[in-house]
Each structure stands twice: as C-alpha cells, then as structure tokens.
Write a protein that holds these residues in place. Structure first.
Motif, PDB file in Angstrom:
ATOM      1  N   MET A 122       0.822  -1.216   0.000  1.00 43.53           N
ATOM      2  CA  MET A 122       0.000   0.000   0.000  1.00 43.53           C
ATOM      3  C   MET A 122       0.853   1.262   0.000  1.00 43.53           C
ATOM      4  O   MET A 122       0.356   2.359   0.267  1.00 43.53           O
ATOM      5  CB  MET A 122      -0.915   0.005   1.234  1.00 43.53           C
ATOM      6  CG  MET A 122      -1.927  -1.121   1.257  1.00 43.53           C
ATOM      7  SD  MET A 122      -3.047  -1.044   2.664  1.00 43.53           S
ATOM      8  CE  MET A 122      -3.952   0.458   2.313  1.00 43.53           C
ATOM      9  N   LYS A 123       2.139   1.114  -0.331  1.00 40.34           N
ATOM     10  CA  LYS A 123       3.020   2.274  -0.352  1.00 40.34           C
ATOM     11  C   LYS A 123       2.645   3.190  -1.515  1.00 40.34           C
ATOM     12  O   LYS A 123       2.462   2.747  -2.649  1.00 40.34           O
ATOM     13  CB  LYS A 123       4.474   1.810  -0.497  1.00 40.34           C
ATOM     14  CG  LYS A 123       5.481   2.935  -0.449  1.00 40.34           C
ATOM     15  CD  LYS A 123       6.884   2.388  -0.550  1.00 40.34           C
ATOM     16  CE  LYS A 123       7.909   3.508  -0.491  1.00 40.34           C
ATOM     17  NZ  LYS A 123       9.298   2.976  -0.597  1.00 40.34           N
ATOM     18  N   GLY A 124       2.551   4.498  -1.242  1.00 37.74           N
ATOM     19  CA  GLY A 124       2.199   5.481  -2.258  1.00 37.74           C
ATOM     20  C   GLY A 124       0.719   5.695  -2.443  1.00 37.74           C
ATOM     21  O   GLY A 124       0.322   6.551  -3.245  1.00 37.74           O
ATOM     22  N   ILE A 125      -0.126   4.924  -1.736  1.00 34.34           N
ATOM     23  CA  ILE A 125      -1.578   5.074  -1.845  1.00 34.34           C
ATOM     24  C   ILE A 125      -2.052   6.028  -0.748  1.00 34.34           C
ATOM     25  O   ILE A 125      -1.722   5.858   0.427  1.00 34.34           O
ATOM     26  CB  ILE A 125      -2.282   3.714  -1.716  1.00 34.34           C
ATOM     27  CG1 ILE A 125      -1.794   2.773  -2.816  1.00 34.34           C
ATOM     28  CG2 ILE A 125      -3.791   3.883  -1.778  1.00 34.34           C
ATOM     29  CD1 ILE A 125      -2.372   1.380  -2.728  1.00 34.34           C
ATOM     30  N   ARG A 126      -2.799   7.012  -1.135  1.00 36.05           N
ATOM     31  CA  ARG A 126      -3.292   7.997  -0.171  1.00 36.05           C
ATOM     32  C   ARG A 126      -4.355   7.363   0.711  1.00 36.05           C
ATOM     33  O   ARG A 126      -5.307   6.749   0.233  1.00 36.05           O
ATOM     34  CB  ARG A 126      -3.871   9.209  -0.907  1.00 36.05           C
ATOM     35  CG  ARG A 126      -4.277  10.338   0.008  1.00 36.05           C
ATOM     36  CD  ARG A 126      -4.755  11.527  -0.795  1.00 36.05           C
ATOM     37  NE  ARG A 126      -5.161  12.618   0.071  1.00 36.05           N
ATOM     38  CZ  ARG A 126      -5.642  13.783  -0.364  1.00 36.05           C
ATOM     39  NH1 ARG A 126      -5.769  13.979  -1.677  1.00 36.05           N
ATOM     40  NH2 ARG A 126      -5.984  14.722   0.485  1.00 36.05           N
ATOM     41  N   GLN A 127      -4.178   7.520   2.013  1.00 41.29           N
ATOM     42  CA  GLN A 127      -5.090   6.913   2.969  1.00 41.29           C
ATOM     43  C   GLN A 127      -6.299   7.810   3.216  1.00 41.29           C
ATOM     44  O   GLN A 127      -6.188   9.038   3.193  1.00 41.29           O
ATOM     45  CB  GLN A 127      -4.369   6.649   4.297  1.00 41.29           C
ATOM     46  CG  GLN A 127      -3.131   5.781   4.150  1.00 41.29           C
ATOM     47  CD  GLN A 127      -3.444   4.441   3.548  1.00 41.29           C
ATOM     48  OE1 GLN A 127      -4.502   3.872   3.771  1.00 41.29           O
ATOM     49  NE2 GLN A 127      -2.506   3.925   2.759  1.00 41.29           N
ATOM     50  N   PRO A 128      -7.479   7.219   3.439  1.00 39.11           N
ATOM     51  CA  PRO A 128      -8.675   8.057   3.648  1.00 39.11           C
ATOM     52  C   PRO A 128      -8.674   8.776   4.986  1.00 39.11           C
ATOM     53  O   PRO A 128      -9.321   9.814   5.124  1.00 39.11           O
ATOM     54  CB  PRO A 128      -9.819   7.039   3.558  1.00 39.11           C
ATOM     55  CG  PRO A 128      -9.189   5.731   3.948  1.00 39.11           C
ATOM     56  CD  PRO A 128      -7.787   5.784   3.451  1.00 39.11           C
ATOM     57  N   MET A 129      -7.966   8.257   5.975  1.00 43.68           N
ATOM     58  CA  MET A 129      -7.964   8.879   7.298  1.00 43.68           C
ATOM     59  C   MET A 129      -6.925   9.992   7.365  1.00 43.68           C
ATOM     60  O   MET A 129      -5.837   9.884   6.789  1.00 43.68           O
ATOM     61  CB  MET A 129      -7.675   7.821   8.375  1.00 43.68           C
ATOM     62  CG  MET A 129      -8.771   6.771   8.510  1.00 43.68           C
ATOM     63  SD  MET A 129      -8.413   5.565   9.792  1.00 43.68           S
ATOM     64  CE  MET A 129      -6.988   4.787   9.089  1.00 43.68           C
ATOM     65  N   GLU A 130      -7.259  11.051   8.053  1.00 43.45           N
ATOM     66  CA  GLU A 130      -6.353  12.177   8.191  1.00 43.45           C
ATOM     67  C   GLU A 130      -5.192  11.854   9.123  1.00 43.45           C
ATOM     68  O   GLU A 130      -4.047  12.199   8.857  1.00 43.45           O
ATOM     69  CB  GLU A 130      -7.109  13.401   8.704  1.00 43.45           C
ATOM     70  CG  GLU A 130      -8.207  13.885   7.753  1.00 43.45           C
ATOM     71  CD  GLU A 130      -8.935  15.101   8.304  1.00 43.45           C
ATOM     72  OE1 GLU A 130      -8.592  15.507   9.449  1.00 43.45           O
ATOM     73  OE2 GLU A 130      -9.814  15.616   7.619  1.00 43.45           O
ATOM     74  N   SER A 150       9.922   6.076   8.304  1.00 37.85           N
ATOM     75  CA  SER A 150       9.579   5.373   7.074  1.00 37.85           C
ATOM     76  C   SER A 150      10.321   4.043   7.043  1.00 37.85           C
ATOM     77  O   SER A 150      11.157   3.749   7.920  1.00 37.85           O
ATOM     78  CB  SER A 150       9.951   6.218   5.843  1.00 37.85           C
ATOM     79  OG  SER A 150      11.338   6.520   5.854  1.00 37.85           O
ATOM     80  N   ASP A 151      10.023   3.247   6.040  1.00 38.73           N
ATOM     81  CA  ASP A 151      10.650   1.925   5.919  1.00 38.73           C
ATOM     82  C   ASP A 151      12.159   2.068   5.720  1.00 38.73           C
ATOM     83  O   ASP A 151      12.618   2.859   4.893  1.00 38.73           O
ATOM     84  CB  ASP A 151      10.058   1.172   4.728  1.00 38.73           C
ATOM     85  CG  ASP A 151       8.578   0.889   4.905  1.00 38.73           C
ATOM     86  OD1 ASP A 151       8.089   1.064   6.024  1.00 38.73           O
ATOM     87  OD2 ASP A 151       7.925   0.504   3.916  1.00 38.73           O
ATOM     88  N   GLU A 193      -1.055   1.644   7.150  1.00 40.28           N
ATOM     89  CA  GLU A 193      -2.178   0.728   7.223  1.00 40.28           C
ATOM     90  C   GLU A 193      -1.751  -0.730   7.081  1.00 40.28           C
ATOM     91  O   GLU A 193      -2.420  -1.625   7.582  1.00 40.28           O
ATOM     92  CB  GLU A 193      -3.202   1.082   6.133  1.00 40.28           C
ATOM     93  CG  GLU A 193      -3.909   2.397   6.356  1.00 40.28           C
ATOM     94  CD  GLU A 193      -4.692   2.391   7.661  1.00 40.28           C
ATOM     95  OE1 GLU A 193      -5.362   1.377   7.940  1.00 40.28           O
ATOM     96  OE2 GLU A 193      -4.624   3.383   8.391  1.00 40.28           O
ATOM     97  N   VAL A 194      -0.661  -0.984   6.378  1.00 46.70           N
ATOM     98  CA  VAL A 194      -0.190  -2.364   6.278  1.00 46.70           C
ATOM     99  C   VAL A 194       0.241  -2.883   7.645  1.00 46.70           C
ATOM    100  O   VAL A 194       0.043  -4.066   7.968  1.00 46.70           O
ATOM    101  CB  VAL A 194       0.971  -2.441   5.270  1.00 46.70           C
ATOM    102  CG1 VAL A 194       1.510  -3.847   5.170  1.00 46.70           C
ATOM    103  CG2 VAL A 194       0.514  -1.966   3.910  1.00 46.70           C
TER     104      VAL A 194
END
Length: 533
Positions: A135-143, A170-171, A193-194
C-alpha cells in the motif's frame, strides 16, 4: 682469474649455461672475404632459436627435479583433459574468497549510517521473512496516520512499537526502541495501514498498553554500540557451546542475539527434554557481564533462524516468507501419490517438508472425481486389483491378481465397471478398457499442436467475421442531407465548360477582387507616413 671464480663456473651445468643464452641470435656482422659463404639464412635462425628454447625448457625441468627446495610446476596443459571442471578449480583463475557480512542477519549488507535509511533493495534481499508494503504510495482516507510500526531485529524476530508525537519514520529507518532493560536498535520494516493489518493478523491490539514505545531515530553512539555488539555474537556463540558441553547439558545452542545497548543477550537453544541451565546462566553472566535470557525453540524455528537451501535449490520457505507452521502428516504425502521415503520427504529440520501442504487441497479436489481406490474390479477373466493413480491425467492402474502387468484405465471406465459389478454384471476382460498412454514428450507435442490448431481456428474465425463487416461498409448507402441526390454528374474536370460559359445562379454575388499583397503593403506604409506627418 681466482680459484673461487673457477669453482663457481664449474658448479653450473650445461643446461644452466644454455638457459642463460638469449632467446634471439645476435645481429649478424657484415661478412668479409671467405665469410660470405657462412651467412645464416632466416630459416637457420628460426631453427636455432627453436632448438635453444627447447633445451632451455628441458633445463628448467631438470633443475627443478634436482633441487630439494622447490617443486616442479604442474603441467596444466597436459592434465587439462584429466581435470574435472566440477570438482577441481581452474588454476588459471584467481581464487575468490567470500566473507559473509555480519549485518546480513539484521537486514542490510553493510554497516548502516545514522539518519540514513536502509535502501529498499537491501531490505528485500538481505533479510529473512521480509515484508512488502503493497500500500506504499496510496493515499489513505484517514487524516491521522497509524501510530504503530513494525521493527525487525536479528533474523526473523519482529515486534510492534508505538510512535511518539512529532516523530515520523519510514521503511528502512534505524530506530532506538524500548527494551527490557535499556533500549534496543532495529530497522523499521512496516508502517501505515499495512502495519495495522499485520497487527490484526498477529492478534495484537493496537490500543493495548502492552505495545512498547519507539524512542527516536538511532544516533551515532547508538549505532556504534550496536555494531560492536553484533561483532561479538559469533565468538559468544562458540564459547557458549563449549561451556554447555563442559557442563554436560544435552542441548544445542543455535543463535545468540545481543541487545542494541549491549546490556542483554538472548540465547536460542533446542533440546529434546527439559534442561536445567541454572548453572549455565551463572557461568555466562560471569563470562560476558550481561543479562542472560534463554529461549527454547523448535527445530522448525531453528531452520528459519539459521536458514539454508532446500532440495528444490531455493532458500528455505521458513526463512524467507513462511511464518505459521501447520502440521504435516504422512497422509498428506499419500494423498499426493508420493512414496513414503523419509529421506526425500524430510526437510532441513528433520521434519516433513512444509511444502507438502501447498498442493494438498488441489489433490483433494481432484480425487473427488475418482472412485474409491481399494475397490477391486471383477471380470470373467479374473479379479483386478488397484495399484496406483495418476491424478491429473485421470487414470488408474490395475493388475490381475497374481500378475505384475499393469493396465491403465480411465476413472470413468472404472466407475462404469464398478456399477456393473454392483448389478452382478461382469465384463469379459480388463484389456477391453485399457487406454494407450503417450510419453511426456509426445504429450507435450500433442498439446502444442492442439494449441497451434486452436490459434489457426481463432484467426480464421476473426477473418470470417471481418469480411462481412467490410462488405456491409461498401454496400451501405452514403449519407445525404437531401441536397446531393438530385445533382447531375458533371463528368471529369477536363470536360467542363469554360467558367464564362457556365450558367450563373441568380442570387449569387460576385466574388470580391483582392489586390496584390505588395500593393497593399505600399498603401499601408504610405498611409502610416501621412499619419506621422
């Protein structure tokens, strides 16, 4: 000439004197008088050089054999045909020595730097049980981002830690985390999120107070102490094994892991029975001056920590991606029609291979189409007993009772014969239901030919469907707006009448006459000068 010089000259053998001769003959001096007939030709010079070179090489071999200090060189050209390229190294190539890095068990191949994250390539190629942030680079819905991260330590040990306020990691970042006691140093493996999904998989509550804290990014002093502790692990492991052997403990010390601040050491061991290691802890504490913690692991966990190469030629699954160990029984091998050979079914850990479970469900679904294997078939010729099954071909092998010849029968025919036996009907013989089997190469060739014919059929169908569409496009009437239908065909442009003789429309206005461009430019310039004046 002194006697010493004479003795030295007498020590040289004829071969050694020939060895000191030059490779090329000296330049010829211009002949005078009778010496013209004794001039050497180029062929004579080449023969002289070749003979001297052969005598020199023979002298070298003789000198090596006569001397006791030096050994004669190996004639690799003569023994080249007798060398085995898979067992003996090539003497013409330099010997390469591989030295394993002590940081590979931590997830990097070199000593990391402070405030410099480990590259993604090293994280994927140098660590056991590596994880991928899909899920890296995917914008998360939660602020608000997730406040927990996963940190990896030596080999496959990973734990979750809570981020403090104001710190974003970060990783690949090297961080200092809470330890018992002191602090530990590790590399961040998952964030966001992962990490939340991973905690749910491991059944760890993110809101629990048992989740430890992440202090900060590692400083230079933290990394220096951490690297010094890593370099001591190998010597500590060897000394611990000797101490356990001296104390008479029936146990195997597999691995040693120092904490990042060098205040604690974890010893992983395997043992068949319970081990009383109280005296061992006292000796280790006096020897290494650290806090000692003993952890017993199973043989599968040991293989995952140590790592290795399986019979398939790849790295062990338990050391690369497999984390949960399911029980493997001999019935799994029987279901897949594998002979019960312990040497082939056992893995590096001595237990049954975990990969036996990978295709077990596929075989179970495929065997549902087969009749019961232990059901004999009755014929008028005799009783046929079951021998083996080819699951993916759908074939079962039978043989007459007391005979060794096998007959291949499809599963559908076996079902039909069993149904006939239930109705007290007995076919003539088993040979009537036998099918001819092809070899693997012939089967592959047949499948390729079938695929080729299928492609040709698809191409023909596409061409057949495209031809009517093209004919419809040509036969389709042209679109019109009600203006071009009544127009008469005027013929070719060359056959038209002159423009003056063509009929003129009544309401058509005359075409305006445009003046030449140069004349228009002169007029504009003239008007501009008048305006300026």
């Amino acid at each position: 000439m002194t006697e010493e010089t004479k003795n030295n000259q007498s020590k040289y053998s004829d071969s050694e004197q020939e060895q000191r001769l030059p490779e090329e003959a000296p330049a010829a001096v211009e002949p005078t008088g009778d010496e013209e007939d004794n001039i050497a030709t180029p062929e004579d010079l080449e023969e002289f050089i070749r003979s001297r070179r052969e005598r020199r090489e023979a002298g070298k071999k003789k000198s090596y054999i006569d001397s006791d200090d030096e050994e004669p060189p190996m004639d690799y050209e003569a023994n080249e045909s007798a060398m085995d390229p898979y067992l003996e190294p090539d003497p013409t190539l330099p010997k390469v020595e591989y030295k394993e890095s002590v940081y590979l068990s931590r997830g990097c191949n070199h000593c990391p730097e402070s405030y410099t994250p480990v590259s993604e390539t090293e994280l994927r190629s140098c660590c056991k049980v590596g994880s991928c942030n899909w899920m890296k680079g995917i914008r998360q819905p939660m602020e608000k981002p997730f406040d927990c991260v996963e940190v990896r330590f030596k080999n496959n040990r990973k734990e979750f830690y809570r981020l403090p306020d104001g710190i974003d990691v970060s990783d690949g970042d090297i961080v200092a985390v809470e330890g018992i006691p002191g602090h530990d140093v590790g590399i961040v493996s998952l964030t966001g999120e992962v990490c939340r999904i991973q905690m749910l998989k491991k059944k760890v509550d993110p809101e629990s107070d048992t989740v430890k804290k992440l202090f900060r990014r590692a400083k230079v002093s933290d990394i220096e102490r951490w690297t010094s502790a890593i370099k001591e692990e190998e010597t500590t492991l060897k000394k611990t094994r000797h101490i356990a052997e001296d104390l008479g403990l029936v146990m195997k010390v597999n691995d040693v892991e120092y904490q990042g601040d060098h205040s604690k050491a974890i010893f992983y061991y395997t043992a068949d029975d319970r081990v009383d290691f109280r005296n061992l802890i006292k000796v280790l504490a006096e020897q290494f001056h650290v806090r000692i913690e003993m952890k017993q692991i199973g043989v599968r966990q040991e293989a995952g920590k140590v790592g290795g190469i399986g019979t398939c030629g790849r790295e062990l699954c338990c050391s690369t991606w497999l984390t949960n160990f399911k029980s493997v029984t001999t019935s799994v091998a029987k279901t897949q029609q594998i002979l019960p050979n312990p040497q082939k079914l056992a893995g590096q850990c001595g237990k049954l291979k975990c990969c036996l479970n990978f295709e077990y469900a596929v075989y179970v679904d495929a065997l549902k189409k087969f009749p019961p294997a232990n059901t004999p078939l009755r014929f008028k010729k005799g009783l046929a007993l079951y021998k083996k099954t080819d699951v993916f071909r759908g074939i079962m092998w039978y043989a007459y009772e007391g005979e060794s010849d096998l007959y291949a029968v499809t599963a559908e025919n076996v079902k039909a014969v069993i149904e006939m036996n239930r109705n007290q009907e007995y076919p003539e013989k088993l040979e009537d239901y036998q099918v001819e089997l092809m070899s693997t190469a012939a089967l592959a060739q047949e499948s390729s030919e079938a695929e080729f014919e299928r492609e040709l059929k698809l191409m023909a169908d596409d061409a057949a469907t495209a031809a009517p569409a093209q004919n419809d496009r040509h036969d389709r009437p042209q679109k019109n707006n009600g203006q071009r239908d009544n127009r008469q065909h005027k013929g070719n442009r060359d056959n038209r009448q002159p423009r003056e003789q063509r009929p003129q429309k009544e309401n058509r206005e005359p075409r305006p006459q445009h003046e030449p461009r140069q004349q228009r430019d002169r007029r504009d310039n003239r008007n501009k000068r008048r305006t300026d004046e």
